[in-house]
Write a protein that holds these residues in place. Structure first.
Motif, PDB file in Angstrom:
ATOM      1  N   PRO A  36       3.235  36.615 -42.427  1.00  0.00           N
ATOM      2  CA  PRO A  36       3.017  37.939 -41.834  1.00  0.00           C
ATOM      3  C   PRO A  36       1.559  38.288 -41.572  1.00  0.00           C
ATOM      4  CG  PRO A  36       3.755  38.128 -44.114  1.00  0.00           C
ATOM      5  CD  PRO A  36       3.863  36.683 -43.744  1.00  0.00           C
ATOM      6  N   GLN A  37       0.634  37.536 -42.117  1.00  0.00           N
ATOM      7  CA  GLN A  37      -0.780  37.784 -41.833  1.00  0.00           C
ATOM      8  C   GLN A  37      -1.187  37.200 -40.484  1.00  0.00           C
ATOM      9  OE1 GLN A  37       0.561  35.802 -44.145  1.00  0.00           O
ATOM     10  NE2 GLN A  37      -0.881  34.324 -44.953  1.00  0.00           N
ATOM     11  N   PHE A  38      -0.243  36.518 -39.785  1.00  0.00           N
ATOM     12  CA  PHE A  38      -0.504  35.944 -38.471  1.00  0.00           C
ATOM     13  C   PHE A  38       0.224  36.721 -37.380  1.00  0.00           C
ATOM     14  CE2 PHE A  38      -1.925  32.605 -41.131  1.00  0.00           C
ATOM     15  CZ  PHE A  38      -2.820  31.863 -40.402  1.00  0.00           C
ATOM     16  N   VAL A  39      -0.408  36.809 -36.220  1.00  0.00           N
ATOM     17  CA  VAL A  39       0.129  37.521 -35.066  1.00  0.00           C
ATOM     18  C   VAL A  39       0.126  36.578 -33.871  1.00  0.00           C
ATOM     19  CG1 VAL A  39      -2.132  38.486 -34.425  1.00  0.00           C
ATOM     20  CG2 VAL A  39      -0.046  39.673 -33.740  1.00  0.00           C
ATOM     21  N   TRP A  40       1.118  36.738 -32.975  1.00  0.00           N
ATOM     22  CA  TRP A  40       1.164  35.925 -31.757  1.00  0.00           C
ATOM     23  C   TRP A  40       0.126  36.482 -30.795  1.00  0.00           C
ATOM     24  CZ3 TRP A  40       2.842  31.312 -30.738  1.00  0.00           C
ATOM     25  CH2 TRP A  40       2.945  30.883 -29.413  1.00  0.00           C
ATOM     26  N   ALA A  41      -0.853  35.659 -30.418  1.00  0.00           N
ATOM     27  CA  ALA A  41      -1.958  36.082 -29.551  1.00  0.00           C
ATOM     28  C   ALA A  41      -1.871  35.325 -28.228  1.00  0.00           C
ATOM     29  CB  ALA A  41      -3.292  35.795 -30.233  1.00  0.00           C
ATOM     30  N   VAL A  42      -1.891  36.073 -27.117  1.00  0.00           N
ATOM     31  CA  VAL A  42      -1.771  35.471 -25.785  1.00  0.00           C
ATOM     32  C   VAL A  42      -3.075  35.684 -25.028  1.00  0.00           C
ATOM     33  CG1 VAL A  42      -0.475  35.452 -23.621  1.00  0.00           C
ATOM     34  CG2 VAL A  42       0.712  35.906 -25.779  1.00  0.00           C
ATOM     35  N   GLN A  43      -3.626  34.565 -24.528  1.00  0.00           N
ATOM     36  CA  GLN A  43      -4.851  34.618 -23.743  1.00  0.00           C
ATOM     37  C   GLN A  43      -4.545  35.068 -22.316  1.00  0.00           C
ATOM     38  OE1 GLN A  43      -5.880  30.474 -24.522  1.00  0.00           O
ATOM     39  NE2 GLN A  43      -7.661  31.185 -25.670  1.00  0.00           N
ATOM     40  N   THR A  44      -5.584  35.384 -21.565  1.00  0.00           N
ATOM     41  CA  THR A  44      -5.405  35.852 -20.190  1.00  0.00           C
ATOM     42  C   THR A  44      -4.771  34.793 -19.291  1.00  0.00           C
ATOM     43  OG1 THR A  44      -7.685  35.239 -19.674  1.00  0.00           O
ATOM     44  CG2 THR A  44      -7.289  37.537 -20.312  1.00  0.00           C
ATOM     45  N   ASP A  45      -4.882  33.497 -19.662  1.00  0.00           N
ATOM     46  CA  ASP A  45      -4.256  32.434 -18.867  1.00  0.00           C
ATOM     47  C   ASP A  45      -2.780  32.237 -19.213  1.00  0.00           C
ATOM     48  OD1 ASP A  45      -4.361  31.154 -21.333  1.00  0.00           O
ATOM     49  OD2 ASP A  45      -5.717  29.567 -20.685  1.00  0.00           O
ATOM     50  N   GLY A  46      -2.259  33.050 -20.147  1.00  0.00           N
ATOM     51  CA  GLY A  46      -0.850  32.990 -20.513  1.00  0.00           C
ATOM     52  C   GLY A  46      -0.531  32.102 -21.692  1.00  0.00           C
ATOM     53  N   LEU A  47      -1.486  31.294 -22.162  1.00  0.00           N
ATOM     54  CA  LEU A  47      -1.241  30.453 -23.338  1.00  0.00           C
ATOM     55  C   LEU A  47      -1.322  31.300 -24.596  1.00  0.00           C
ATOM     56  CD1 LEU A  47      -3.259  27.219 -22.499  1.00  0.00           C
ATOM     57  CD2 LEU A  47      -0.789  27.561 -22.380  1.00  0.00           C
ATOM     58  N   GLY A  48      -0.446  30.982 -25.552  1.00  0.00           N
ATOM     59  CA  GLY A  48      -0.421  31.754 -26.783  1.00  0.00           C
ATOM     60  C   GLY A  48      -0.386  30.876 -28.013  1.00  0.00           C
ATOM     61  N   GLY A  49      -0.674  31.491 -29.155  1.00  0.00           N
ATOM     62  CA  GLY A  49      -0.636  30.799 -30.432  1.00  0.00           C
ATOM     63  C   GLY A  49      -0.732  31.802 -31.559  1.00  0.00           C
ATOM     64  N   TRP A  50      -0.419  31.326 -32.777  1.00  0.00           N
ATOM     65  CA  TRP A  50      -0.504  32.170 -33.964  1.00  0.00           C
ATOM     66  C   TRP A  50      -1.937  32.200 -34.459  1.00  0.00           C
ATOM     67  CZ3 TRP A  50       3.438  35.177 -34.726  1.00  0.00           C
ATOM     68  CH2 TRP A  50       4.709  34.769 -34.327  1.00  0.00           C
ATOM     69  N   ALA A  51      -2.440  33.385 -34.747  1.00  0.00           N
ATOM     70  CA  ALA A  51      -3.800  33.555 -35.248  1.00  0.00           C
ATOM     71  C   ALA A  51      -3.795  34.652 -36.310  1.00  0.00           C
ATOM     72  CB  ALA A  51      -4.742  33.933 -34.099  1.00  0.00           C
ATOM     73  N   PRO A  52      -4.731  34.587 -37.265  1.00  0.00           N
ATOM     74  CA  PRO A  52      -4.802  35.642 -38.279  1.00  0.00           C
ATOM     75  C   PRO A  52      -5.042  37.003 -37.634  1.00  0.00           C
ATOM     76  CG  PRO A  52      -6.171  33.770 -38.898  1.00  0.00           C
ATOM     77  CD  PRO A  52      -5.737  33.548 -37.478  1.00  0.00           C
ATOM     78  N   ALA A  53      -4.254  37.987 -38.026  1.00  0.00           N
ATOM     79  CA  ALA A  53      -4.390  39.334 -37.465  1.00  0.00           C
ATOM     80  C   ALA A  53      -5.768  39.916 -37.749  1.00  0.00           C
ATOM     81  CB  ALA A  53      -3.297  40.245 -38.022  1.00  0.00           C
ATOM     82  N   SER A  54      -6.385  39.499 -38.848  1.00  0.00           N
ATOM     83  CA  SER A  54      -7.711  40.009 -39.209  1.00  0.00           C
ATOM     84  C   SER A  54      -8.792  39.565 -38.228  1.00  0.00           C
ATOM     85  CB  SER A  54      -8.082  39.545 -40.616  1.00  0.00           C
ATOM     86  OG  SER A  54      -8.127  38.126 -40.671  1.00  0.00           O
ATOM     87  N   LEU A  55      -8.460  38.669 -37.334  1.00  0.00           N
ATOM     88  CA  LEU A  55      -9.396  38.153 -36.338  1.00  0.00           C
ATOM     89  C   LEU A  55      -9.621  39.135 -35.187  1.00  0.00           C
ATOM     90  CD1 LEU A  55     -10.843  35.405 -35.542  1.00  0.00           C
ATOM     91  CD2 LEU A  55      -8.794  34.921 -34.223  1.00  0.00           C
ATOM     92  N   PHE A  56      -8.804  40.195 -35.089  1.00  0.00           N
ATOM     93  CA  PHE A  56      -8.813  41.074 -33.911  1.00  0.00           C
ATOM     94  C   PHE A  56      -9.142  42.516 -34.264  1.00  0.00           C
ATOM     95  CE2 PHE A  56      -5.828  37.575 -33.282  1.00  0.00           C
ATOM     96  CZ  PHE A  56      -6.422  36.964 -32.196  1.00  0.00           C
ATOM     97  N   ASP A  57      -9.548  43.263 -33.239  1.00  0.00           N
ATOM     98  CA  ASP A  57      -9.907  44.669 -33.434  1.00  0.00           C
ATOM     99  C   ASP A  57      -8.718  45.609 -33.260  1.00  0.00           C
ATOM    100  OD1 ASP A  57      -9.504  44.612 -30.691  1.00  0.00           O
ATOM    101  OD2 ASP A  57     -11.438  45.512 -30.178  1.00  0.00           O
TER     102      ASP A  57
END
Length: 113
Positions: A36-57
């Motif tokens: 649960p500490q990871f969130v699905w993050a999608v880049q502007t090019d449409g590619l996505g991956g799991w990244a720590p939620a603490s990495l974002f604002d």
């Protein structure tokens, strides 16, 4: 540098890893059920991956990355020895004897002194 023995096989998901740079604009989706500490993050090019939620604002929707991050995971077999560099959200960035690097979950490792 710490060392660890792999105690459970780990296989990377069958999707390309993404590299996130500090300042990148992404769209955040759902939290991972198992991590649960990871969130699905999608880049502007449409590619996505799991990244720590603490990495974002932000917690969801449009967000900006506050630090660099690479979603690359390391395939490893039980019994392998790894060198560990960094721990983040219960995952370790590790290097194997062949020089391959990537993230592996802490629960798949036995830390060595």
């Amino acid at each position: 540098m710490r060392s660890a023995r792999v105690i459970a096989d780990h296989r990377a998901p069958d999707r390309p890893a993404i590299r996130i740079a500090r300042g990148d604009a992404l769209t955040l989706g759902e939290r991972d059920v198992d991590w649960p500490q990871f969130v699905w993050a999608v880049q502007t090019d449409g590619l996505g991956g799991w990244a720590p939620a603490s990495l974002f604002d932000a917690q969801r929707g449009p967000a900006t990355a506050l630090a660099d991050y690479d979603t690359l995971e390391l395939d490893a077999d039980a019994g392998q020895l790894l060198h560990l560099r960094e721990e983040r959200s219960q995952w370790w960035w590790a290097r194997d004897a062949r020089g391959r690097e990537g993230w592996i979950p802490a629960r798949a490792l036995e830390l060595l002194d």
